[in-house]
Design an enzyme around this catalytic site. Structure first.
Site, PDB file in Angstrom:
ATOM      1  N   THR A  85       0.628  -1.223  -0.159  1.00 48.51           N
ATOM      2  CA  THR A  85       0.193  -0.331  -0.153  1.00 48.51           C
ATOM      3  C   THR A  85       1.404   1.154  -0.222  1.00 48.51           C
ATOM      4  O   THR A  85       0.937   2.017   1.472  1.00 48.51           O
ATOM      5  CB  THR A  85      -0.975  -0.069   0.970  1.00 48.51           C
ATOM      6  OG1 THR A  85      -0.675  -0.290   2.501  1.00 48.51           O
ATOM      7  CG2 THR A  85      -2.222  -0.965   0.961  1.00 48.51           C
ATOM      8  N   ARG A 153       8.949  -5.856  12.182  1.00 46.81           N
ATOM      9  CA  ARG A 153       9.948  -4.903  11.817  1.00 46.81           C
ATOM     10  C   ARG A 153      10.515  -5.797  11.289  1.00 46.81           C
ATOM     11  O   ARG A 153      11.381  -6.873  11.041  1.00 46.81           O
ATOM     12  CB  ARG A 153      10.775  -4.396  13.588  1.00 46.81           C
ATOM     13  CG  ARG A 153       9.726  -3.463  14.396  1.00 46.81           C
ATOM     14  CD  ARG A 153      10.796  -4.304  15.424  1.00 46.81           C
ATOM     15  NE  ARG A 153      11.325  -5.028  16.323  1.00 46.81           N
ATOM     16  CZ  ARG A 153      11.880  -4.706  16.833  1.00 46.81           C
ATOM     17  NH1 ARG A 153      12.655  -4.319  17.483  1.00 46.81           N
ATOM     18  NH2 ARG A 153      11.634  -6.737  17.263  1.00 46.81           N
ATOM     19  N   GLU A 154      11.121  -5.591   9.917  1.00 39.81           N
ATOM     20  CA  GLU A 154      11.781  -6.398   8.880  1.00 39.81           C
ATOM     21  C   GLU A 154      13.297  -6.004  10.108  1.00 39.81           C
ATOM     22  O   GLU A 154      13.846  -5.044  11.274  1.00 39.81           O
ATOM     23  CB  GLU A 154      12.513  -5.338   8.191  1.00 39.81           C
ATOM     24  CG  GLU A 154      10.915  -5.056   6.993  1.00 39.81           C
ATOM     25  CD  GLU A 154      11.406  -3.754   5.538  1.00 39.81           C
ATOM     26  OE1 GLU A 154      12.456  -3.838   5.685  1.00 39.81           O
ATOM     27  OE2 GLU A 154      10.575  -3.651   5.124  1.00 39.81           O
ATOM     28  N   HIS A 253      16.327   7.150  20.211  1.00 40.65           N
ATOM     29  CA  HIS A 253      17.620   7.478  19.415  1.00 40.65           C
ATOM     30  C   HIS A 253      18.647   8.031  18.478  1.00 40.65           C
ATOM     31  O   HIS A 253      17.121   7.851  16.931  1.00 40.65           O
ATOM     32  CB  HIS A 253      18.111   5.580  18.695  1.00 40.65           C
ATOM     33  CG  HIS A 253      18.355   4.564  19.607  1.00 40.65           C
ATOM     34  ND1 HIS A 253      19.322   4.503  20.927  1.00 40.65           N
ATOM     35  CD2 HIS A 253      17.313   3.126  19.715  1.00 40.65           C
ATOM     36  CE1 HIS A 253      19.121   3.606  21.965  1.00 40.65           C
ATOM     37  NE2 HIS A 253      17.672   3.192  20.795  1.00 40.65           N
ATOM     38  N   CYS A 262       7.585   2.055   6.145  1.00 43.97           N
ATOM     39  CA  CYS A 262       5.917   2.305   6.953  1.00 43.97           C
ATOM     40  C   CYS A 262       6.438   3.516   7.101  1.00 43.97           C
ATOM     41  O   CYS A 262       5.194   4.132   6.593  1.00 43.97           O
ATOM     42  CB  CYS A 262       5.634   1.315   7.526  1.00 43.97           C
ATOM     43  SG  CYS A 262       5.536  -0.466   7.189  1.00 43.97           S
ATOM     44  N   LYS A 265       5.622   6.716   4.642  1.00 39.50           N
ATOM     45  CA  LYS A 265       4.173   6.988   3.910  1.00 39.50           C
ATOM     46  C   LYS A 265       3.193   6.854   5.053  1.00 39.50           C
ATOM     47  O   LYS A 265       1.717   7.207   4.722  1.00 39.50           O
ATOM     48  CB  LYS A 265       4.090   5.568   2.598  1.00 39.50           C
ATOM     49  CG  LYS A 265       3.676   4.186   3.749  1.00 39.50           C
ATOM     50  CD  LYS A 265       4.019   3.021   2.472  1.00 39.50           C
ATOM     51  CE  LYS A 265       3.586   1.183   3.044  1.00 39.50           C
ATOM     52  NZ  LYS A 265       2.420   1.041   4.013  1.00 39.50           N
TER      53      LYS A 265
HETATM   54  N1  LIG Z   1       7.292  -4.375   5.872  1.00 37.65           N
HETATM   55  C1  LIG Z   1       6.927  -4.117   6.293  1.00 37.65           C
HETATM   56  O1  LIG Z   1       8.172  -3.553   7.753  1.00 37.65           O
HETATM   57  C2  LIG Z   1       5.350  -3.912   7.231  1.00 37.65           C
HETATM   58  C3  LIG Z   1       5.494  -4.421   8.248  1.00 37.65           C
HETATM   59  C4  LIG Z   1       4.083  -3.823   8.310  1.00 37.65           C
HETATM   60  C5  LIG Z   1       3.199  -3.435   7.810  1.00 37.65           C
HETATM   61  N2  LIG Z   1       2.948  -3.824   6.656  1.00 37.65           N
HETATM   62  C6  LIG Z   1       1.876  -3.755   5.559  1.00 37.65           C
HETATM   63  O2  LIG Z   1       2.354  -4.857   4.776  1.00 37.65           O
HETATM   64  C7  LIG Z   1       1.733  -4.474   3.427  1.00 37.65           C
HETATM   65  C8  LIG Z   1       3.102  -5.239   2.705  1.00 37.65           C
HETATM   66  O3  LIG Z   1       4.075  -5.176   2.608  1.00 37.65           O
HETATM   67  P1  LIG Z   1       5.613  -5.349   2.570  1.00 37.65           P
HETATM   68  O4  LIG Z   1       6.464  -5.111   2.872  1.00 37.65           O
HETATM   69  O5  LIG Z   1       5.221  -6.966   2.398  1.00 37.65           O
HETATM   70  O6  LIG Z   1       4.691  -5.557   0.450  1.00 37.65           O
HETATM   71  P2  LIG Z   1       6.104  -5.315  -0.448  1.00 37.65           P
HETATM   72  O7  LIG Z   1       6.001  -4.960  -1.205  1.00 37.65           O
HETATM   73  O8  LIG Z   1       7.290  -6.554  -0.476  1.00 37.65           O
HETATM   74  O9  LIG Z   1       4.954  -6.767  -1.215  1.00 37.65           O
HETATM   75  C9  LIG Z   1       4.036  -7.076  -1.542  1.00 37.65           C
HETATM   76  C10 LIG Z   1       3.849  -8.057  -2.731  1.00 37.65           C
HETATM   77  O10 LIG Z   1       2.364  -8.524  -2.945  1.00 37.65           O
HETATM   78  C11 LIG Z   1       2.720  -9.024  -4.735  1.00 37.65           C
HETATM   79  N3  LIG Z   1       1.605  -8.518  -4.716  1.00 37.65           N
HETATM   80  C12 LIG Z   1       0.932  -7.598  -5.202  1.00 37.65           C
HETATM   81  N4  LIG Z   1      -0.758  -7.104  -5.487  1.00 37.65           N
HETATM   82  C13 LIG Z   1      -0.381  -8.655  -5.513  1.00 37.65           C
HETATM   83  C14 LIG Z   1      -2.036  -9.960  -6.472  1.00 37.65           C
HETATM   84  N5  LIG Z   1      -3.327  -8.539  -6.617  1.00 37.65           N
HETATM   85  N6  LIG Z   1      -1.815 -11.066  -6.511  1.00 37.65           N
HETATM   86  C15 LIG Z   1      -0.890 -11.317  -5.856  1.00 37.65           C
HETATM   87  N7  LIG Z   1       0.195 -11.040  -5.455  1.00 37.65           N
HETATM   88  C16 LIG Z   1       0.029  -8.941  -5.275  1.00 37.65           C
HETATM   89  C17 LIG Z   1       3.807  -8.264  -5.011  1.00 37.65           C
HETATM   90  O11 LIG Z   1       3.883  -8.820  -6.300  1.00 37.65           O
HETATM   91  C18 LIG Z   1       4.700  -8.238  -3.788  1.00 37.65           C
HETATM   92  O12 LIG Z   1       5.721  -9.404  -4.036  1.00 37.65           O
HETATM   93  C19 LIG Z   1       1.944  -2.824   3.694  1.00 37.65           C
HETATM   94  O13 LIG Z   1       0.998  -1.992   3.539  1.00 37.65           O
HETATM   95  C20 LIG Z   1       2.777  -2.793   4.543  1.00 37.65           C
HETATM   96  O14 LIG Z   1       2.873  -1.167   4.487  1.00 37.65           O
HETATM   97  C21 LIG Z   1       4.945  -3.410   6.054  1.00 37.65           C
END
Ligand SMILES: NC(=O)c1ccc[n+]([C@@H]2O[C@H](COP(=O)([O-])OP(=O)(O)OC[C@H]3O[C@@H](n4cnc5c(N)ncnc54)[C@H](O)[C@@H]3O)[C@@H](O)[C@H]2O)c1
Length: 436
Positions: A85, A153-154, A253, A262, A265
C-alpha cells in the site's frame, strides 16, 4: 487451518512461513511469477535473518507452498491480503489499487464462508469497501472481512511475528473471531494479548502506533539538535528520559531521520485520512515535515565537517538501507543524503552489506564497493548512515591508512568520542560532543 497469503513480500512471506510453522497449511500466492519460481526453488527474495531456514523447513514438511495462480485460493478458510500500500503519486494517500485488485481477483474463487483478512496497512474504511466489492461479486457467499494489522519490524520479523506485544483483530463477527483465534492459538503459550475491536478501530490502531513511534524519533532528533547547541549529550538525555516507565527507552535514538517502507508513507496516509475528515493532526504534520527536512540537512553536517565545502571531495557512505539487517532502501535517509552530497559536488563511494542492489537504480552515480575499507579508499570523510553490526568495530588504524583525511561523520552514534580521539580522527556525531 488452510490459510492463503495474497502477496509474498516482507509481510506475506514472513507471516505465511510463521503460520506454517504454527502447523497451518499455507499457500503464498504472488502475482510476480519470477518471485514465486525463486521461492519454489528455495531462494528467498528478501534479506531477513532466519527466514530462509524457516521457509525451507516448512516446505520440506509439506506445510508451505508457493503459487502464482490466484485460483489456488479456493480451498482456504482464511485469506490474508498482504500486498503493498505505497504512497499514491501526487497526493500521498495510500494507494489501495493493489488491495482492491487482489480482492477482485480472489472474489470468484473464494469458498462461500471464507474469512478475508487485511494484513496490509490500510486507511480507515478500506475494510468496508472490500466488503462492498465482495458482496457485489459474490452475493451467494457469507464472506467476512477482518482487519488484522501487522506490527513486525524488518530485520527482526520472525521474532516479532512469533512474540508479538499484541495481536489486533478488527471484526464484530463471532465466526470470524473464532477463525482468527484458531490461527493465532499457538501463540497463546507466549500469552500475547489479543485485542478484539471493530474493523475501523483496528485499521486506525496501526496508523496511530506508527505515527506515535515516528513522533518519538522526531522528538529525540530535535532534542539532539538542541544538545549540539548547548553542549549536552543526547544519548544521556535519552537514557535519563527512557528509564522513566511512562516514557520507555525505545525509539529514543537520535539519528538522520526515520525512513523505511512504513513510517514515512503511513504518516502521510494518516494525514490524508485526517484531512478528508476535517480533523487536523498537527503533531503528525510537523513530524513528517521535520523528518523530511532533517534527511536533507544531514549533508550539511558532512559539509561542516569538511570546513564548508565538499566540491571535488570524495565521501564514503557506509550503509544504504534504512536500518540494519534488511536490504530495504525505501525512504532510507542514506538516499537523500547521497543525492545532496552529489549535488554539492562530491564523489560518493558506498558500501552496504545487503542493500546495494536495491540502491543502484536510485543512485546510479555512486561507486559501489565490496567492503567498508574499500569504500573508504581515498575518502575525505566516512559517513556512517546505517548502524550495521560490522560497522561498529571498524579497524580504525586500517581505515585511517586508506583515507585521504581522517574524518568520520557518525549519523548513528555508534562510536565514542574518546576512542576517536585516541585514533586521531576528527569525529562528528548527532547530539553529542565530537572531536574537532
Ligand atoms: N515491510 C514491513 O516491515 C511492514 C510491516 C508492517 C506492515 N506492513 C504493511 O504490509 C503491506 C505489505 O508490505 P510489504 O513490505 O510486505 O510489501 P512488498 O512490496 O514487500 O510485498 C507485496 C507483494 O505483493 C505482491 N502483489 C501485489 N499485488 C498482488 C496481487 N493482486 N496478487 C498477488 N500478489 C500481489 C507483490 O508482487 C509483492 O511481492 C503494506 O501495506 C505495508 O504497509 C509492512
Amino acid at each position: 487451518m488452510r490459510v492463503t497469503m495474497i502477496g509474498a513480500g516482507y509481510v506475506g512471506l514472513v507471516s505465511g512461513a510463521c503460520f506454517a510453522d504454527f502447523g497451518h497449511q499455507v499457500t503464498c500466492i504472488d502475482r510476480d511469477k519470477s518471485r514465486v519460481a525463486a521461492l519454489a526453488r528455495g531462494e528467498i527474495p528478501i534479506f531477513e535473518p532466519g527466514l530462509a531456514d524457516l521457509v525451507a523447513a516448512n516446505m520440506r514438511q509439506g506445510r508451505l507452498e508457493f503459487a502464482a495462480e490466484i485460483s489456488r485460493v479456493k480451498s482456504a478458510e482464511a485469506v490474508f491480503i498482504a500486498v503493498g500500500t505505497p504512497s499514491r503519486r501526487g497526493d500521498g494517500h495510500a494507494d489501495l489499487s493493489f488491495v482492491y485488485d487482489a480482492v477482485r481477483e480472489i472474489a470468484p474463487h473464494l469458498s462461500a464462508n471464507a474469512v478475508v483478512v487485511t494484513k496490509s496497512t490500510v486507511p480507515v474504511g478500506t475494510g468496508d469497501e472490500i466488503e462492498n466489492i465482495l458482496r457485489e461479486r459474490r452475493p451467494d457467499a457469507e464472506i467476512q472481512v477482518v482487519s488484522n494489522p501487522e506490527f513486525l519490524r524488518e530485520g527482526a520479523a520472525i521474532q516479532d511475528f512469533k512474540h508479538p506485544d499484541r495481536i489486533v483483530v478488527g471484526t464484530d463477527d463471532p465466526r470470524a473471531r473464532t477463525v482468527l483465534a484458531e490461527i493465532y492459538r499457538p501463540l497463546y503459550l507466549n500469552a500475547p494479548p489479543i485485542i478484539y475491536v471493530s474493523r475501523r478501530t483496528a485499521e486506525l490502531i496501526k496508523y496511530a502506533a506508527n505515527a506515535f513511534l515516528a513522533t518519538k524519533i522526531t522528538f529525540i532528533n530535535e532534542i539532539a539538535d538542541l544538545c549540539e547547541r548547548v553542549g549536552a549529550d543526547v544519548q544521556e538525555v535519552a537514557r535519563g528520559m527512557g528509564l522513566d516507565n511512562r516514557i520507555g527507552g525505545k525509539f529514543l535514538h537520535a539519528g538522520p531521520g526515520f525512513g523505511g517502507s512504513c513510517f514515512p508513507k503511513d504518516a502521510t496516509a494518516l494525514l490524508k485520512t485526517a484531512q478528508d475528515h476535517g480533523v487536523p493532526l498537527r503533531i503528525v504534520e510537523t513530524v513528517s515535515a521535520v523528518n523530511d527536512q532533517r534527511k536533507r540537512a544531514m549533508a550539511r553536517k558532512v559539509v561542516a565537517a569538511l570546513h564548508g565545502s565538499i566540491r571535488g571531495k570524495t565521501i564514503a557512505v557506509l550503509g544504504l538501507t534504512f536500518k540494519p539487517n534488511t536490504d530495504d532502501t525505501r525512504d532510507s535517509p542514506a538516499i537523500p543524503l547521497i543525492v545532496a552530497l552529489n549535488d554539492l559536488g562530491a564523489t560518493v563511494r558506498a558500501y552496504d552489506p545487503a542493500g546495494m542492489d536495491q540502491a543502484k537504480p536510485q543512485l546510479p552515480a555512486v561507486a559501489y564497493c565490496n567492503s567498508a575499507y574499500s569504500a573508504a579508499e581515498g575518502a575525505d570523510a566516512v559517513v556512517i548512515a546505517t548502524e550495521w553490526e560490522q560497522f561498529r568495530a571498524l579497524d580504525l588504524v586500517r581505515l585511517k591508512s586508506v583515507m585521504a583525511q581522517p574524518v568520520i561523520v557518525d549519523l548513528r552514534n555508534i562510536y565514542r568520542a574518546d576512542e576517536m580521539k585516541r585514533a586521531k580522527f576528527r569525529y562528528f556525531a548527532i547530539g553529542r560532543p565530537g572531536v574537532d
